[in-house]
Design a protein around this motif. Structure first.
Motif, PDB file in Angstrom:
ATOM      1  N   UNK A 189      -4.822  -7.409   5.606  1.00  0.00           N
ATOM      2  CA  UNK A 189      -5.056  -8.830   4.962  1.00  0.00           C
ATOM      3  C   UNK A 189      -6.193  -8.437   3.670  1.00  0.00           C
ATOM      4  N   UNK A 190      -5.753  -8.960   2.776  1.00  0.00           N
ATOM      5  CA  UNK A 190      -6.548  -9.287   1.509  1.00  0.00           C
ATOM      6  C   UNK A 190      -7.847 -10.347   1.669  1.00  0.00           C
ATOM      7  N   UNK A 191      -9.095  -9.997   1.513  1.00  0.00           N
ATOM      8  CA  UNK A 191     -10.273 -10.918   1.770  1.00  0.00           C
ATOM      9  C   UNK A 191     -10.172 -11.522   3.307  1.00  0.00           C
ATOM     10  N   UNK A 192     -10.574 -12.814   3.328  1.00  0.00           N
ATOM     11  CA  UNK A 192     -10.668 -13.341   4.773  1.00  0.00           C
ATOM     12  C   UNK A 192      -9.408 -13.788   5.184  1.00  0.00           C
ATOM     13  N   UNK A 193      -9.067 -13.314   6.267  1.00  0.00           N
ATOM     14  CA  UNK A 193      -7.683 -13.445   6.839  1.00  0.00           C
ATOM     15  C   UNK A 193      -7.474 -15.209   6.949  1.00  0.00           C
ATOM     16  N   UNK A 226      -7.326   1.526   3.144  1.00  0.00           N
ATOM     17  CA  UNK A 226      -8.214   1.908   2.054  1.00  0.00           C
ATOM     18  C   UNK A 226      -9.041   2.988   2.629  1.00  0.00           C
ATOM     19  N   UNK A 227      -9.625   3.046   3.666  1.00  0.00           N
ATOM     20  CA  UNK A 227     -10.439   4.135   4.249  1.00  0.00           C
ATOM     21  C   UNK A 227      -9.940   5.407   4.027  1.00  0.00           C
ATOM     22  N   UNK A 251      -4.567  -4.487  18.237  1.00  0.00           N
ATOM     23  CA  UNK A 251      -5.892  -3.860  18.462  1.00  0.00           C
ATOM     24  C   UNK A 251      -5.908  -2.556  18.305  1.00  0.00           C
ATOM     25  N   UNK A 252      -4.845  -1.846  18.497  1.00  0.00           N
ATOM     26  CA  UNK A 252      -4.734  -0.390  18.300  1.00  0.00           C
ATOM     27  C   UNK A 252      -4.848   0.022  16.878  1.00  0.00           C
ATOM     28  N   UNK A 253      -3.974  -0.756  16.033  1.00  0.00           N
ATOM     29  CA  UNK A 253      -4.110  -0.794  14.659  1.00  0.00           C
ATOM     30  C   UNK A 253      -5.562  -0.956  14.162  1.00  0.00           C
ATOM     31  N   UNK A 254      -5.971  -2.043  14.388  1.00  0.00           N
ATOM     32  CA  UNK A 254      -7.417  -2.503  13.938  1.00  0.00           C
ATOM     33  C   UNK A 254      -8.522  -1.800  14.042  1.00  0.00           C
ATOM     34  N   UNK A 255      -8.351  -1.054  15.482  1.00  0.00           N
ATOM     35  CA  UNK A 255      -9.522  -0.278  15.957  1.00  0.00           C
ATOM     36  C   UNK A 255      -9.385   0.974  15.169  1.00  0.00           C
ATOM     37  N   UNK A 256      -8.308   1.479  14.906  1.00  0.00           N
ATOM     38  CA  UNK A 256      -7.990   2.814  14.266  1.00  0.00           C
ATOM     39  C   UNK A 256      -8.393   2.852  12.472  1.00  0.00           C
ATOM     40  N   UNK A 257      -8.028   1.427  12.105  1.00  0.00           N
ATOM     41  CA  UNK A 257      -8.081   1.427  10.637  1.00  0.00           C
ATOM     42  C   UNK A 257      -8.977  -0.100  10.249  1.00  0.00           C
ATOM     43  N   UNK A 258     -10.171   0.051  10.990  1.00  0.00           N
ATOM     44  CA  UNK A 258     -11.215  -1.062  10.687  1.00  0.00           C
ATOM     45  C   UNK A 258     -11.335  -1.582   9.048  1.00  0.00           C
ATOM     46  N   UNK A 259     -10.881  -0.616   8.147  1.00  0.00           N
ATOM     47  CA  UNK A 259     -10.942  -1.173   6.741  1.00  0.00           C
ATOM     48  C   UNK A 259      -9.453  -0.931   6.169  1.00  0.00           C
ATOM     49  N   UNK A 260      -8.596  -1.052   7.090  1.00  0.00           N
ATOM     50  CA  UNK A 260      -7.189  -1.014   6.546  1.00  0.00           C
ATOM     51  C   UNK A 260      -6.639   0.165   5.948  1.00  0.00           C
ATOM     52  N   UNK A 312       0.918  -1.096  -0.039  1.00  0.00           N
ATOM     53  CA  UNK A 312      -0.123  -0.068  -0.044  1.00  0.00           C
ATOM     54  C   UNK A 312       0.864   1.348   0.062  1.00  0.00           C
ATOM     55  N   UNK A 313       0.618   2.083  -0.967  1.00  0.00           N
ATOM     56  CA  UNK A 313       1.428   3.491  -1.064  1.00  0.00           C
ATOM     57  C   UNK A 313       1.102   4.255   0.444  1.00  0.00           C
ATOM     58  N   UNK A 314      -0.239   3.951   0.834  1.00  0.00           N
ATOM     59  CA  UNK A 314      -0.415   4.743   2.128  1.00  0.00           C
ATOM     60  C   UNK A 314       0.564   4.319   3.290  1.00  0.00           C
TER      61      UNK A 314
END
Ligand code: WQD
Length: 336
Positions: free
Chosen positions: A192-196, A335-336, A324-333, A37-39
């Motif tokens: 992760x892409x799709x279902x982990x 892309x958002x 969890x910190x990463x996941x909760x701040x970036x629920x859609x990875x 991801x460039x982001x």
């Protein structure tokens, strides 16, 4: 020194780029962005307060790799680029052999042409196959159980043959155990892409409500609670392991080294730790064993300490808190 980081926009790659920048290295990321991801790289630069260069390209494009190595006067390469989903490797082996094996050979050719003979390679504990003894030492017999694993093993063999033919190379083969977690800022992490298919990203998606429950594969293994045991290590520790490896590669050598903690946790221990870190419920469903899974797999981490002066010190609670910190701040990875 400037380092070419192939696959630098991926999960482990991005954390390693950040560690390199923080340690004063210059970085050029070479990535085809098929799974990076460039982001992630924007955020790496923001966190480091420094810039890196980005080249969009494929490692199979030898001319572009040569041009990049020359223009940037790279002194070494950290090679992450490659396909990694075990299931895909079974259904689409040719793309794995092409990308991983042929891609690496093409990279090595370009390095040789440009007189760059310092390489850190991302290998995997998967090259040990089903463990014959624990903890796994680096002299454990090598045997891959799926096409993905075979690509890692083939590349290792290519590297050993290359070094035998020309000992002016400096090659570090790093065999990762199970990398998890994220940078403590929550800005970069695994998307992760799709279902982990791996445990930790799946647990994280259950905790965040994206999935209803975790399927626990097997509850009758000869382990503490019957579920599989693995050696989970924090991705920031892993990233730091690459810097330690680069330092040892200042003189010609070839080494293989495990990067793990030397400890293991069961699936249910990971679920409990993640529930504590997130304050969320993580419902589980017990299922049959997953084909090809070992009961238990963990590293003998002593060679890494002796050779690299490196050890993974972040514990399971830190891994879960940061993930969890990463996941909760970036629920859609990213892309958002
Ligand atoms: C860990 C534990 C599962 C998911 C794999 C590849 C390996 C690799 C890393 C790269 C096991 C259990 C998992 C789930 C579960 N990569 N589990 N429910 O199997 O050690 O290694 O990924 O080199 O090549 O084989 O990691 O995270 O998939 O599984 O119960 O939904 O979690 O059975 O015990 P693994 P994992």
């Amino acid at each position: 020194m400037k380092i070419l980081v192939t696959g630098g926009a991926g999960y482990i790659g991005a954390h390693t780029c950040l560690a390199l920048l923080e340690q004063g290295y210059e970085v050029v990321v070479y990535d085809n962005f098929s799974n990076g991801h460039v982001e992630a790289l924007r955020r790496v630069q923001r966190l480091a307060g420094r810039t890196l260069d980005i080249v969009r390209g494929d490692i199979q494009d030898g001319n572009l790799v040569r041009k990049t190595l020359q223009e940037h006067r790279c002194g070494g390469v950290i090679h992450f680029a490659g396909l990694k989903a075990v299931g895909d490797s079974v259904s689409n082996p040719l793309s794995f052999y092409n990308n991983n094996v042929f891609g690496t050979i093409s990279l090595l050719d370009a390095m040789e042409d440009c007189n760059v003979r310092r390489l850190v390679f991302s290998s995997s504990a998967t090259v040990y196959g089903d463990p014959r003894w624990l903890p796994i030492t680096e002299n454990h017999p090598l045997r891959a159980l799926n096409p993905y694993g075979r690509t890692k093993l083939m590349i290792e063999d290519v590297l050993r043959d290359l070094y035998a033919s020309d000992p002016s190379w400096s090659i570090g083969i790093l065999r990762y155990f199970n990398p998890v977690g994220a940078h403590s800022s929550g800005e970069i992490g695994e998307d992760p892409k799709g279902v982990p298919t791996n445990l930790m990203p799946y647990i994280a998606q259950v905790a965040s409500g994206l999935r209803s429950s975790l399927k626990v594969f097997g509850d009758d293994y000869p382990t503490l609670d019957g579920t599989g045991e693995r050696d989970y290590l924090h991705v920031v520790d892993l990233a730091e392991g690459h810097i330690a490896a680069l330092k040892v590669l200042e003189a010609p050598t070839l080494f293989e080294v495990n990067l793990g903690t030397g400890n293991c946790s069961t699936v249910l221990e990971m679920v409990d730790a993640f529930a504590r870190a997130s304050g969320r419920d993580i419902p589980v469903e017990h299922q049959n064993r997953r084909a090809g899974d070992a009961a238990s797999c963990f590293a003998d981490a002593s060679k890494a300490l002796e050779l690299l002066g490196w050890r993974a010190w972040r514990d399971i609670d830190t891994m879960c808190r940061d993930h969890w910190n990463w996941q909760s701040r970036n629920p859609e990875g990213y892309q958002a």
